[in-house]
Scaffold this motif. Structure first.
Motif, mmCIF file in Angstrom:
data_model
loop_
_atom_site.group_PDB
_atom_site.id
_atom_site.type_symbol
_atom_site.label_atom_id
_atom_site.label_comp_id
_atom_site.label_asym_id
_atom_site.label_seq_id
_atom_site.Cartn_x
_atom_site.Cartn_y
_atom_site.Cartn_z
ATOM 1 N N SER A 216 -9.430 -4.939 6.871
ATOM 2 C CA SER A 216 -8.120 -5.440 7.321
ATOM 3 C C SER A 216 -7.347 -4.338 8.033
ATOM 4 C CB SER A 216 -7.303 -5.941 6.117
ATOM 5 O OG SER A 216 -8.085 -6.752 5.266
ATOM 6 N N SER A 217 -6.564 -4.726 9.028
ATOM 7 C CA SER A 217 -5.771 -3.741 9.760
ATOM 8 C C SER A 217 -4.667 -3.196 8.868
ATOM 9 C CB SER A 217 -5.163 -4.368 11.009
ATOM 10 O OG SER A 217 -4.046 -5.172 10.677
ATOM 11 N N PRO A 218 -4.247 -1.940 9.075
ATOM 12 C CA PRO A 218 -3.160 -1.385 8.249
ATOM 13 C C PRO A 218 -1.864 -2.169 8.376
ATOM 14 C CG PRO A 218 -3.702 0.070 10.094
ATOM 15 C CD PRO A 218 -4.776 -0.961 10.030
ATOM 16 N N THR A 219 -1.616 -2.746 9.536
ATOM 17 C CA THR A 219 -0.400 -3.539 9.727
ATOM 18 C C THR A 219 -0.403 -4.774 8.838
ATOM 19 O OG1 THR A 219 -0.227 -2.806 12.031
ATOM 20 C CG2 THR A 219 1.015 -4.777 11.411
ATOM 21 N N VAL A 220 -1.536 -5.468 8.802
ATOM 22 C CA VAL A 220 -1.653 -6.683 7.986
ATOM 23 C C VAL A 220 -1.567 -6.348 6.504
ATOM 24 C CG1 VAL A 220 -3.243 -8.525 7.297
ATOM 25 C CG2 VAL A 220 -2.931 -7.982 9.715
ATOM 26 N N VAL A 221 -2.232 -5.280 6.094
ATOM 27 C CA VAL A 221 -2.214 -4.892 4.680
ATOM 28 C C VAL A 221 -0.817 -4.453 4.261
ATOM 29 C CG1 VAL A 221 -3.131 -3.301 2.954
ATOM 30 C CG2 VAL A 221 -4.642 -4.239 4.706
ATOM 31 N N ALA A 222 -0.147 -3.658 5.095
ATOM 32 C CA ALA A 222 1.213 -3.202 4.769
ATOM 33 C C ALA A 222 2.166 -4.378 4.637
ATOM 34 C CB ALA A 222 1.708 -2.229 5.833
ATOM 35 N N GLU A 223 2.019 -5.364 5.494
ATOM 36 C CA GLU A 223 2.872 -6.547 5.408
ATOM 37 C C GLU A 223 2.602 -7.324 4.119
ATOM 38 O OE1 GLU A 223 3.996 -10.597 7.964
ATOM 39 O OE2 GLU A 223 2.458 -9.220 8.694
ATOM 40 N N ALA A 224 1.324 -7.454 3.769
ATOM 41 C CA ALA A 224 0.970 -8.156 2.525
ATOM 42 C C ALA A 224 1.523 -7.420 1.313
ATOM 43 C CB ALA A 224 -0.548 -8.279 2.421
ATOM 44 N N ILE A 225 1.502 -6.101 1.351
ATOM 45 C CA ILE A 225 2.011 -5.298 0.239
ATOM 46 C C ILE A 225 3.522 -5.435 0.117
ATOM 47 C CG2 ILE A 225 2.458 -2.902 -0.444
ATOM 48 C CD1 ILE A 225 -0.431 -2.278 0.425
ATOM 49 N N ARG A 226 4.217 -5.359 1.226
ATOM 50 C CA ARG A 226 5.689 -5.422 1.192
ATOM 51 C C ARG A 226 6.208 -6.812 0.833
ATOM 52 N NH1 ARG A 226 5.143 -2.107 6.015
ATOM 53 N NH2 ARG A 226 5.792 0.038 5.577
ATOM 54 N N ASN A 227 5.503 -7.837 1.265
ATOM 55 C CA ASN A 227 5.989 -9.202 1.079
ATOM 56 C C ASN A 227 5.245 -9.977 -0.003
ATOM 57 O OD1 ASN A 227 7.708 -8.750 3.295
ATOM 58 N ND2 ASN A 227 6.161 -9.453 4.740
ATOM 59 N N GLY A 228 4.228 -9.347 -0.596
ATOM 60 C CA GLY A 228 3.361 -10.095 -1.486
ATOM 61 C C GLY A 228 3.663 -9.981 -2.956
ATOM 62 N N VAL A 229 4.804 -9.426 -3.321
ATOM 63 C CA VAL A 229 5.122 -9.291 -4.738
ATOM 64 C C VAL A 229 6.398 -10.052 -5.061
ATOM 65 C CG1 VAL A 229 6.418 -7.134 -4.438
ATOM 66 C CG2 VAL A 229 5.370 -7.652 -6.652
ATOM 67 N N VAL A 230 6.381 -10.790 -6.140
ATOM 68 C CA VAL A 230 7.553 -11.532 -6.614
ATOM 69 C C VAL A 230 7.992 -10.907 -7.920
ATOM 70 C CG1 VAL A 230 8.445 -13.758 -7.362
ATOM 71 C CG2 VAL A 230 6.767 -13.650 -5.502
#
Length: 241
Positions: A216-230
């Motif tokens: 996965s691209s670093p951009t996609v992973v960083a977005e998933a990390i920042r937005n993927g936690v509740v």
């Protein structure tokens, strides 16, 4: 949190969600855990371990005392297992560089320092702030015989923290009143599964961040990390409405 070896993506979601990360390395070391191993895809089927052998893996030591048997040999073994994907994974070279950096810049054989170096290298690659302190360096005068759920509120109180975030999967060890009586709010973090394309191999969930980053691209992973936690607050019964 305990110092895990290149942990899964949800661990980094937690890092991104907090102001300060305390590396919890002052209790008994537990062999055969995520502290010295993790998982990546297996080239035939399923997954395989990547492991850092220790020279003193034992319940008789503290986590801060765990020592890597041979940094160079551990790195060579891990790079060898990752190399299966050199011509398949689009971001193999970036991950290869991260592993080399972490092992080559390790200043001693401390497992904790190696693992913190891994967290820091991944966070730098993804552009995620990683503000941390290592618990054994803080010289805290903690009470003796603390139960598993009592360490966090005690350390938070001594460091002047007003809130604590823990993965929801570990919520059962905590008593919210231990936090409430110290005026500390307890929060539980839930990370949804991040699914990524590993063709021509079948996808396997919850693997090491190294596996995620290979595909996965670093951009996609960083977005998933920042937005993927509740993050939800766990309220003590006596403070409930």
């Amino acid at each position: 949190m305990q110092p895990y070896f290149f942990p899964y993506l949800g661990h980094f979601s937690l890092i991104a969600a907090v102001d300060e990360w305390i590396v919890f390395d002052i209790t008994q070391y537990t062999p055969r855990t995520w502290m010295n191993r993790n998982r990546i895809l297996h080239p035939s089927t399923g997954w395989q371990y990547i492991t850092v052998p220790l020279s003193n893996s034992s319940i008789s030591i503290k986590t801060s005392e765990a020592r890597v048997l041979n940094l160079s040999e551990a790195k060579t073994c891990i790079i060898g297992k990752l190399s299966h994907y050199k011509k398949k994974a689009p971001y193999f070279e970036a991950v290869n560089a991260i592993v080399h950096e972490v092992f080559d810049t390790a200043t001693d054989d401390s497992l904790v320092q190696l693992n913190v170096g891994g967290l820091n290298a991944v966070c730098c690659y993804l552009g995620i702030p990683f503000n941390y302190r290592i618990c054994s360096d803080l010289n805290l005068s903690l009470p003796e015989n603390l139960r598993p759920g009592e360490w966090a509120p005690e350390i938070c109180s001594m460091l002047g923290a007003t809130s604590y975030v823990n993965p929801a999967s570990g919520q059962n060890i905590f008593d919210p009143t231990d936090f409430a009586r110290r005026d500390i709010s307890l929060h539980l973090a839930q990370s949804p599964q991040f699914v990524y394309n590993t063709a021509p191999y079948p996808y396997e969930p919850n693997l090491s961040i190294l596996d995620v980053l290979m595909w996965s691209s670093p951009t996609v992973v960083a977005e998933a990390i920042r937005n993927g936690v509740v993050i939800n607050e766990k309220i003590s019964p006596k403070f409930s409405e």
